[in-house]
Design a protein around this motif. Structure first.
Motif, PDB file in Angstrom:
ATOM      1  N   LYS A 125      -9.327  -1.166   7.193  1.00 49.30           N
ATOM      2  CA  LYS A 125      -9.187  -0.726   5.804  1.00 49.30           C
ATOM      3  C   LYS A 125      -7.749  -0.905   5.313  1.00 49.30           C
ATOM      4  O   LYS A 125      -7.536  -1.327   4.160  1.00 49.30           O
ATOM      5  CB  LYS A 125      -9.605   0.748   5.681  1.00 49.30           C
ATOM      6  CG  LYS A 125      -9.576   1.297   4.259  1.00 49.30           C
ATOM      7  CD  LYS A 125     -10.578   0.587   3.354  1.00 49.30           C
ATOM      8  CE  LYS A 125     -10.607   1.195   1.956  1.00 49.30           C
ATOM      9  NZ  LYS A 125     -11.538   0.459   1.068  1.00 49.30           N
ATOM     10  N   VAL A 163       0.854  -1.186   0.000  1.00 51.02           N
ATOM     11  CA  VAL A 163       0.000   0.000   0.000  1.00 51.02           C
ATOM     12  C   VAL A 163       0.896   1.245   0.000  1.00 51.02           C
ATOM     13  O   VAL A 163       1.813   1.356   0.820  1.00 51.02           O
ATOM     14  CB  VAL A 163      -0.919   0.016   1.244  1.00 51.02           C
ATOM     15  CG1 VAL A 163      -1.889   1.191   1.179  1.00 51.02           C
ATOM     16  CG2 VAL A 163      -1.691  -1.294   1.364  1.00 51.02           C
ATOM     17  N   SER A 164       0.629   2.173  -0.913  1.00 48.21           N
ATOM     18  CA  SER A 164       1.470   3.367  -1.024  1.00 48.21           C
ATOM     19  C   SER A 164       1.260   4.295   0.170  1.00 48.21           C
ATOM     20  O   SER A 164       0.212   4.256   0.834  1.00 48.21           O
ATOM     21  CB  SER A 164       1.139   4.121  -2.316  1.00 48.21           C
ATOM     22  OG  SER A 164      -0.147   4.725  -2.220  1.00 48.21           O
ATOM     23  N   ARG A 213       0.693   7.370   0.012  1.00 50.28           N
ATOM     24  CA  ARG A 213      -0.453   8.241  -0.294  1.00 50.28           C
ATOM     25  C   ARG A 213      -1.755   7.591   0.160  1.00 50.28           C
ATOM     26  O   ARG A 213      -2.600   8.230   0.789  1.00 50.28           O
ATOM     27  CB  ARG A 213      -0.498   8.536  -1.793  1.00 50.28           C
ATOM     28  CG  ARG A 213      -1.662   9.447  -2.189  1.00 50.28           C
ATOM     29  CD  ARG A 213      -1.687   9.725  -3.690  1.00 50.28           C
ATOM     30  NE  ARG A 213      -2.858  10.528  -4.030  1.00 50.28           N
ATOM     31  CZ  ARG A 213      -4.069  10.026  -4.253  1.00 50.28           C
ATOM     32  NH1 ARG A 213      -4.269   8.717  -4.162  1.00 50.28           N
ATOM     33  NH2 ARG A 213      -5.084  10.827  -4.554  1.00 50.28           N
ATOM     34  N   GLU A 214      -1.902   6.283  -0.156  1.00 52.34           N
ATOM     35  CA  GLU A 214      -3.120   5.567   0.245  1.00 52.34           C
ATOM     36  C   GLU A 214      -3.228   5.466   1.762  1.00 52.34           C
ATOM     37  O   GLU A 214      -4.315   5.616   2.328  1.00 52.34           O
ATOM     38  CB  GLU A 214      -3.120   4.161  -0.367  1.00 52.34           C
ATOM     39  CG  GLU A 214      -3.355   4.128  -1.870  1.00 52.34           C
ATOM     40  CD  GLU A 214      -3.273   2.707  -2.396  1.00 52.34           C
ATOM     41  OE1 GLU A 214      -4.326   2.175  -2.820  1.00 52.34           O
ATOM     42  OE2 GLU A 214      -2.174   2.128  -2.374  1.00 52.34           O
ATOM     43  N   LEU A 238      -6.696  -3.170   2.132  1.00 56.20           N
ATOM     44  CA  LEU A 238      -5.959  -2.653   0.974  1.00 56.20           C
ATOM     45  C   LEU A 238      -4.728  -3.505   0.674  1.00 56.20           C
ATOM     46  O   LEU A 238      -4.419  -3.779  -0.491  1.00 56.20           O
ATOM     47  CB  LEU A 238      -5.536  -1.195   1.216  1.00 56.20           C
ATOM     48  CG  LEU A 238      -6.654  -0.154   1.163  1.00 56.20           C
ATOM     49  CD1 LEU A 238      -6.118   1.209   1.613  1.00 56.20           C
ATOM     50  CD2 LEU A 238      -7.251  -0.044  -0.242  1.00 56.20           C
ATOM     51  N   LEU A 243      -4.352   8.780   3.081  1.00 57.09           N
ATOM     52  CA  LEU A 243      -5.773   9.034   2.809  1.00 57.09           C
ATOM     53  C   LEU A 243      -6.672   8.297   3.803  1.00 57.09           C
ATOM     54  O   LEU A 243      -7.664   8.840   4.283  1.00 57.09           O
ATOM     55  CB  LEU A 243      -6.123   8.620   1.381  1.00 57.09           C
ATOM     56  CG  LEU A 243      -5.612   9.538   0.265  1.00 57.09           C
ATOM     57  CD1 LEU A 243      -5.840   8.897  -1.105  1.00 57.09           C
ATOM     58  CD2 LEU A 243      -6.291  10.903   0.334  1.00 57.09           C
ATOM     59  N   VAL A 244      -6.303   7.060   4.124  1.00 50.44           N
ATOM     60  CA  VAL A 244      -7.096   6.291   5.093  1.00 50.44           C
ATOM     61  C   VAL A 244      -7.011   6.928   6.474  1.00 50.44           C
ATOM     62  O   VAL A 244      -8.028   7.149   7.146  1.00 50.44           O
ATOM     63  CB  VAL A 244      -6.615   4.820   5.153  1.00 50.44           C
ATOM     64  CG1 VAL A 244      -7.276   4.086   6.328  1.00 50.44           C
ATOM     65  CG2 VAL A 244      -6.917   4.104   3.847  1.00 50.44           C
TER      66      VAL A 244
END
Length: 250
Positions: free
Chosen positions: A222, A200-201, A203-204, A226, A207-208
């Motif tokens: 979450k 998972v990046s 950035r992701e 992911l 965001l979470v």
């Protein structure tokens, strides 16, 4: 303080070699530990579990309401004891030979996060919706990246990205990074094994963690989801702590 902890075997591995520890002391201070083991047979599982258990035992016996430097010294001592234990076990049992583990161990109160770090598990802080990596990977590809020999993207996909240059238990002595940072209301502290960060990046992840529509438990779920959706190529473990403005006992 709000707490969440998750671990998942992933979609590829037959054994979960990650171990985690999360202890709430009577004073409201939190001890949090993530270890990602390595070694043949079940040796990685043994290394990570023994490391978590040893660090927990050492820190539980201490007064953690002390200065930043004293917390760092306690963590250094605890990781040193874990290294000694794992190294000795590997010496005495040929089936455990060569085992080792990454570790991040943190002492967290309302004012600050103090942590010890060995390997390529990571710690991040979400502060004012910005995600900041607190640790630096002790990995071969990170050395290449720092020396300008490969790009960050190449490092992410490199075939040797799992090769670490520091681990608990593989040598008689271990070099430990000590890090501390203040934190404040609504900040979120994340500790995780590389089963999350390779799938998972950042950035992701950011965001979470910065989402206003999910609880801390939902954010933890979450992130695991992911990583699994991206392939779940490794065990995935994480601990999330959110600063609520009060102690963990409130």
């Amino acid at each position: 303080m709000e707490l969440a902890r998750r671990t998942d075997i992933g979609r590829v591995r037959d054994l979960n070699e990650d171990s985690t520890g999360l202890v709430l002391t009577k004073s409201g201070t939190v001890i949090a530990i993530v270890a990602d083991g390595m070694g043949g047979h079940q040796a990685g599982d043994v290394a990570s579990r023994e490391t978590v258990d040893t660090i927990e035992k050492v820190l539980r016996a201490e007064n953690l309401d002390v200065s930043t430097d004293e917390k760092s010294d306690l963590l250094l001592h605890a990781v040193g004891k874990a290294n000694e234990k794992v190294f000795r076990m590997a010496e005495q049992n040929s089936q455990l030979s060569g085992m080792g583990t990454t570790v991040i161990a943190a002492i967290v109160d309302q004012h600050e996060v103090v942590l010890a770090h060995v390997g390529d598990s990571r710690a991040y802080m979400l502060h004012k919706n910005g995600l900041y990596q607190l640790t630096e990977d002790h990995s071969y590809v990170n050395i290449l990246r720092k020396n300008g020999q490969i790009t960050a993207e190449e490092a992410r996909n490199h075939h040797l990205r799992n090769m670490i240059v520091r681990a608990v238990g593989t040598n008689e002595d271990v070099e430990v990074d000590l890090i501390n940072t203040p934190w404040s209301k609504d900040d979120i502290f994340l500790m995780c094994s590389d089963g999350l960060t390779t799938m998972v990046s950042e950035r992701e992840i950011g965001l979470v963690l910065s989402s206003t529509s999910m609880t801390l438990d939902e954010k933890a779920d979450k992130l695991i989801e992911l990583a699994l959706e991206a392939g779940g190529a490794d065990n995935i473990s994480l601990i999330l702590l959110r600063h609520t403005g009060g102690s963990a006992t409130s």
